[in-house]
Design a protein around this motif. Sequence first.
Motif, PDB file in Angstrom:
ATOM      1  N   MET A 185       0.813  -1.188   0.000  1.00 52.74           N
ATOM      2  CA  MET A 185       0.000   0.000   0.000  1.00 52.74           C
ATOM      3  C   MET A 185       0.865   1.262   0.000  1.00 52.74           C
ATOM      4  SD  MET A 185      -2.913   1.205  -0.219  1.00 52.74           S
ATOM      5  CE  MET A 185      -4.485   1.003   0.464  1.00 52.74           C
ATOM      6  N   ASN A 186       1.987   1.219   0.761  1.00 47.64           N
ATOM      7  CA  ASN A 186       2.876   2.383   0.789  1.00 47.64           C
ATOM      8  C   ASN A 186       3.438   2.694  -0.589  1.00 47.64           C
ATOM      9  OD1 ASN A 186       2.577   2.926   3.513  1.00 47.64           O
ATOM     10  ND2 ASN A 186       4.264   1.587   4.097  1.00 47.64           N
ATOM     11  N   LEU A 187       3.754   1.653  -1.370  1.00 47.91           N
ATOM     12  CA  LEU A 187       4.275   1.863  -2.714  1.00 47.91           C
ATOM     13  C   LEU A 187       3.257   2.599  -3.579  1.00 47.91           C
ATOM     14  CD1 LEU A 187       6.434   1.429  -4.887  1.00 47.91           C
ATOM     15  CD2 LEU A 187       5.332  -0.760  -5.378  1.00 47.91           C
ATOM     16  N   LEU A 188       2.012   2.146  -3.547  1.00 47.28           N
ATOM     17  CA  LEU A 188       0.963   2.790  -4.330  1.00 47.28           C
ATOM     18  C   LEU A 188       0.768   4.246  -3.892  1.00 47.28           C
ATOM     19  CD1 LEU A 188      -1.363   2.743  -6.383  1.00 47.28           C
ATOM     20  CD2 LEU A 188      -2.828   1.893  -4.538  1.00 47.28           C
ATOM     21  N   LEU A 189       0.715   4.474  -2.591  1.00 43.77           N
ATOM     22  CA  LEU A 189       0.545   5.839  -2.086  1.00 43.77           C
ATOM     23  C   LEU A 189       1.721   6.732  -2.465  1.00 43.77           C
ATOM     24  CD1 LEU A 189      -0.975   5.150   1.436  1.00 43.77           C
ATOM     25  CD2 LEU A 189      -2.119   6.194  -0.532  1.00 43.77           C
ATOM     26  N   ASN A 190       2.939   6.192  -2.414  1.00 43.06           N
ATOM     27  CA  ASN A 190       4.110   6.991  -2.795  1.00 43.06           C
ATOM     28  C   ASN A 190       4.118   7.323  -4.283  1.00 43.06           C
ATOM     29  OD1 ASN A 190       5.494   7.539  -0.360  1.00 43.06           O
ATOM     30  ND2 ASN A 190       6.239   5.439  -0.298  1.00 43.06           N
ATOM     31  N   VAL A 191       3.690   6.390  -5.131  1.00 41.31           N
ATOM     32  CA  VAL A 191       3.610   6.667  -6.571  1.00 41.31           C
ATOM     33  C   VAL A 191       2.579   7.759  -6.838  1.00 41.31           C
ATOM     34  CG1 VAL A 191       2.918   5.698  -8.803  1.00 41.31           C
ATOM     35  CG2 VAL A 191       4.456   4.412  -7.313  1.00 41.31           C
ATOM     36  N   LEU A 192       1.406   7.641  -6.220  1.00 38.98           N
ATOM     37  CA  LEU A 192       0.382   8.677  -6.383  1.00 38.98           C
ATOM     38  C   LEU A 192       0.860  10.010  -5.808  1.00 38.98           C
ATOM     39  CD1 LEU A 192      -2.815   6.611  -5.540  1.00 38.98           C
ATOM     40  CD2 LEU A 192      -2.106   7.479  -7.786  1.00 38.98           C
ATOM     41  N   TRP A 193       1.588   9.957  -4.707  1.00 39.42           N
ATOM     42  CA  TRP A 193       2.142  11.165  -4.083  1.00 39.42           C
ATOM     43  C   TRP A 193       3.048  11.919  -5.050  1.00 39.42           C
ATOM     44  CZ3 TRP A 193       1.916  14.286   0.034  1.00 39.42           C
ATOM     45  CH2 TRP A 193       3.027  15.081   0.320  1.00 39.42           C
ATOM     46  N   VAL A 194       3.937  11.186  -5.716  1.00 40.11           N
ATOM     47  CA  VAL A 194       4.855  11.822  -6.662  1.00 40.11           C
ATOM     48  C   VAL A 194       4.075  12.504  -7.783  1.00 40.11           C
ATOM     49  CG1 VAL A 194       6.631  11.349  -8.396  1.00 40.11           C
ATOM     50  CG2 VAL A 194       6.808  10.321  -6.138  1.00 40.11           C
ATOM     51  N   ILE A 195       3.022  11.870  -8.237  1.00 39.14           N
ATOM     52  CA  ILE A 195       2.210  12.436  -9.319  1.00 39.14           C
ATOM     53  C   ILE A 195       1.459  13.676  -8.860  1.00 39.14           C
ATOM     54  CG2 ILE A 195       0.231  11.992 -10.827  1.00 39.14           C
ATOM     55  CD1 ILE A 195       1.154   9.026 -10.848  1.00 39.14           C
ATOM     56  N   PHE A 196       0.937  13.657  -7.633  1.00 34.63           N
ATOM     57  CA  PHE A 196       0.064  14.733  -7.160  1.00 34.63           C
ATOM     58  C   PHE A 196       0.756  15.713  -6.226  1.00 34.63           C
ATOM     59  CE2 PHE A 196      -3.071  11.343  -8.115  1.00 34.63           C
ATOM     60  CZ  PHE A 196      -3.707  11.992  -9.148  1.00 34.63           C
ATOM     61  N   GLY A 197       1.933  16.157  -6.565  1.00 30.65           N
ATOM     62  CA  GLY A 197       2.544  17.253  -5.833  1.00 30.65           C
ATOM     63  C   GLY A 197       3.794  16.936  -5.056  1.00 30.65           C
ATOM     64  N   GLY A 198       4.073  15.680  -4.831  1.00 32.87           N
ATOM     65  CA  GLY A 198       5.255  15.342  -4.054  1.00 32.87           C
ATOM     66  C   GLY A 198       6.553  15.652  -4.772  1.00 32.87           C
ATOM     67  N   LEU A 199       6.564  15.454  -6.066  1.00 31.15           N
ATOM     68  CA  LEU A 199       7.795  15.690  -6.827  1.00 31.15           C
ATOM     69  C   LEU A 199       8.217  17.143  -6.777  1.00 31.15           C
ATOM     70  CD1 LEU A 199      10.006  14.642  -8.697  1.00 31.15           C
ATOM     71  CD2 LEU A 199       8.488  15.095 -10.610  1.00 31.15           C
ATOM     72  N   TRP A 200       7.283  18.055  -7.031  1.00 32.54           N
ATOM     73  CA  TRP A 200       7.692  19.459  -7.091  1.00 32.54           C
ATOM     74  C   TRP A 200       8.087  19.995  -5.719  1.00 32.54           C
ATOM     75  CZ3 TRP A 200       5.640  24.300  -5.646  1.00 32.54           C
ATOM     76  CH2 TRP A 200       4.419  24.277  -4.996  1.00 32.54           C
ATOM     77  N   MET A 201       7.506  19.467  -4.636  1.00 30.53           N
ATOM     78  CA  MET A 201       7.910  19.907  -3.305  1.00 30.53           C
ATOM     79  C   MET A 201       9.257  19.297  -2.909  1.00 30.53           C
ATOM     80  SD  MET A 201       6.000  22.273  -2.385  1.00 30.53           S
ATOM     81  CE  MET A 201       6.956  22.497  -0.899  1.00 30.53           C
ATOM     82  N   ALA A 202       9.524  18.081  -3.338  1.00 31.66           N
ATOM     83  CA  ALA A 202      10.835  17.487  -3.089  1.00 31.66           C
ATOM     84  C   ALA A 202      11.914  18.279  -3.825  1.00 31.66           C
ATOM     85  CB  ALA A 202      10.857  16.024  -3.520  1.00 31.66           C
ATOM     86  N   VAL A 203      11.600  18.732  -5.026  1.00 33.58           N
ATOM     87  CA  VAL A 203      12.541  19.578  -5.770  1.00 33.58           C
ATOM     88  C   VAL A 203      12.766  20.898  -5.022  1.00 33.58           C
ATOM     89  CG1 VAL A 203      12.836  20.901  -7.907  1.00 33.58           C
ATOM     90  CG2 VAL A 203      12.094  18.515  -7.999  1.00 33.58           C
ATOM     91  N   GLY A 204      11.715  21.447  -4.428  1.00 35.66           N
ATOM     92  CA  GLY A 204      11.858  22.655  -3.622  1.00 35.66           C
ATOM     93  C   GLY A 204      12.805  22.448  -2.452  1.00 35.66           C
ATOM     94  N   TRP A 205      12.673  21.301  -1.764  1.00 36.61           N
ATOM     95  CA  TRP A 205      13.575  20.978  -0.663  1.00 36.61           C
ATOM     96  C   TRP A 205      15.011  20.820  -1.166  1.00 36.61           C
ATOM     97  CZ3 TRP A 205      13.007  20.986   4.499  1.00 36.61           C
ATOM     98  CH2 TRP A 205      11.717  21.006   5.025  1.00 36.61           C
ATOM     99  N   LEU A 206      15.165  20.156  -2.325  1.00 39.39           N
ATOM    100  CA  LEU A 206      16.507  19.989  -2.887  1.00 39.39           C
ATOM    101  C   LEU A 206      17.125  21.329  -3.270  1.00 39.39           C
ATOM    102  CD1 LEU A 206      16.158  16.796  -5.105  1.00 39.39           C
ATOM    103  CD2 LEU A 206      17.528  17.079  -3.047  1.00 39.39           C
ATOM    104  N   LEU A 207      16.331  22.211  -3.837  1.00 39.04           N
ATOM    105  CA  LEU A 207      16.819  23.548  -4.188  1.00 39.04           C
ATOM    106  C   LEU A 207      17.287  24.291  -2.945  1.00 39.04           C
ATOM    107  CD1 LEU A 207      17.217  25.747  -6.338  1.00 39.04           C
ATOM    108  CD2 LEU A 207      14.865  26.462  -5.891  1.00 39.04           C
ATOM    109  N   ALA A 208      16.508  24.226  -1.883  1.00 40.77           N
ATOM    110  CA  ALA A 208      16.908  24.864  -0.624  1.00 40.77           C
ATOM    111  C   ALA A 208      18.210  24.258  -0.104  1.00 40.77           C
ATOM    112  CB  ALA A 208      15.799  24.729   0.411  1.00 40.77           C
ATOM    113  N   ALA A 209      18.340  22.937  -0.206  1.00 39.18           N
ATOM    114  CA  ALA A 209      19.555  22.265   0.267  1.00 39.18           C
ATOM    115  C   ALA A 209      20.770  22.685  -0.548  1.00 39.18           C
ATOM    116  CB  ALA A 209      19.374  20.748   0.196  1.00 39.18           C
ATOM    117  N   VAL A 210      20.610  22.760  -1.850  1.00 37.93           N
ATOM    118  CA  VAL A 210      21.737  23.150  -2.708  1.00 37.93           C
ATOM    119  C   VAL A 210      22.153  24.593  -2.436  1.00 37.93           C
ATOM    120  CG1 VAL A 210      22.389  23.594  -5.112  1.00 37.93           C
ATOM    121  CG2 VAL A 210      21.277  21.450  -4.502  1.00 37.93           C
TER     122      VAL A 210
END
Length: 140
Positions: free
Chosen positions: A1-26
Amino acid sequence: MNLLLNVLWVIFGGLWMAVGWLLAAVIMAITIIGIPWARAAFNMARYAFLPFGFAAVDRDVHLGEGDLGTGPLGALGNVIWLVLAGWWLALGHLITAIGLAITIIGLPFAWAHLKLAGLALWPIGKIIVPREMVDYRRPV
């Protein structure tokens, strides 16, 4: 179930927020002085990319011992983080959560974004662990 939720998460906003965190880190890492904040931001970027199945807990509670990030210097570091990057990351998570909360299917993702918004404000002194390792009997 976690795999399915994580895949949907990436599609629905998780990717762009993770990129935001990476940008802040860099940006923090480039300044050299910001390397301690960069480390925390990289950890949170990983959590923002795949949050389901993991939990953010206080490092001193989980490990049973304090360190620089969990004491007064950590609190000062969190205040500096809040001013430099935390507020806009929290705002991004909040805006995404509002957009997702409009639909019933988006509610679990909105809730995850709200948890990440809180972490965006105060990430120093936190550790990301698999949910099975969290001791819910101790305060977090």
